[in-house]
Design an enzyme around this catalytic site. Structure first.
Site: not given
Ligand code: SAH
Length: 248
Positions: A12, A214, A190-191
């Site tokens: 990012e 997404d 998530m932050e």
């Molecule tokens: N398994 C993933 C985890 C991604 S978590 C990996 O391979 O790293 C998703 C990250 O992107 C988090 O930092 C969150 O802030 C953001 N994010 C993007 N799309 C999201 C969604 N649909 N729901 C929650 N967080 C999302």
């Protein structure tokens, strides 16, 4: 005045460290911090990893240990607002924690003992980031025409919680619950709300830009990694270059 550029994931903010003058890396609290000068500004780059607690720890370290005076978060998010598409950009006006619920002791979403659910971003910094996002998207936009239309820049509420929202039914349920509480979110991640709360506690101006990776639906697990590895860092660089040049 030093500026922190905070992200959850390396992708990012990838490429920015390589552009720093007098670059230096420091390991602190199990995280990597990068320091240097970028377009004439003293910056500290930080990677929190994922989730509210990790983000809060990192924001606190940035303020307490590195003495930053403002924080800008750059990252990706799932679009839940109407018309918020993959490839669009959301600049946050404020945050709510969608997984905070101490009812019936406190209203759902209210952070106990703060008397509020919503934590607003700094309005001056946010206005500057919004301008930078518009300029960055139009300069980089041609690269990322994922849809028939050009990427759009939105500004509004973002909801944070310790959950990767990856089902349309879940996103709809979440949106409905937030609306019932009087909150209309454009995106989920998530932050952000954790950093907003820390910045509220310390009185540190804070702004956030999230590109939509997404739609928080049943294809989120496919769209997210593709977007993060191909597009996220280029967006971040284009927008933050515009932003840092406006800081003065
Ligand atoms: N398994 C993933 C985890 C991604 S978590 C990996 O391979 O790293 C998703 C990250 O992107 C988090 O930092 C969150 O802030 C953001 N994010 C993007 N799309 C999201 C969604 N649909 N729901 C929650 N967080 C999302």
């Amino acid at each position: 005045m030093s500026l922190a550029i905070l992200s959850a994931l390396a992708e990012e903010q990838q490429g920015i460290f390589e552009q720093l003058q007098q670059p230096r890396r420091v390991l602190h609290a199990g995280r990597e911090f990068g320091m240097g000068i970028w377009h004439g500004q003293t910056v500290v780059l930080a990677l929190s990893r994922i989730g509210k607690v990790a983000a809060a720890t990192t924001a606190t370290a940035l303020i307490e240990k590195f003495g930053v005076q403002r924080i800008v978060f750059t990252g990706v998010a799932g679009g839940v607002g109407e018309g918020v598409q993959v490839g669009d950009v959301v600049v946050a006006s404020g945050f709510v924690q969608h997984d905070m619920d101490a009812a019936p002791l406190f209203p759902t979403f209210e952070v106990p003992l703060y008397g509020r659910a919503r934590f607003d971003c700094d309005s001056a910094l946010t206005a500057m980031l919004l301008e930078a996002a518009r300029a960055g998207v139009s300069s980089a936009g041609g690269l990322f025409s994922l849809h028939q239309r050009a990427p759009q820049v939105h500004c509004g509420l973002v909801a944070s919680g310790d959950r990767f929202v990856s089902a349309a039914t879940e996103a709809q349920r979440l949106q409905a619950a937030l609306r019932a509480g009087g909150f209309d979110a454009l995106a989920v991640e998530m932050e952000g709300a954790a950093v907003a709360q820390v910045c509220h506690d310390y009185g540190i101006p804070f702004a956030v830009v999230r590109t939509i990776s997404d739609r928080a639906d049943d294809t989120a697990h496919v769209d997210f990694p593709t977007f993060v590895s191909t597009v996220a860092s280029r967006y971040a660089q284009a927008i933050l270059t515009e932003f840092v040049q406006r800081l003065g």
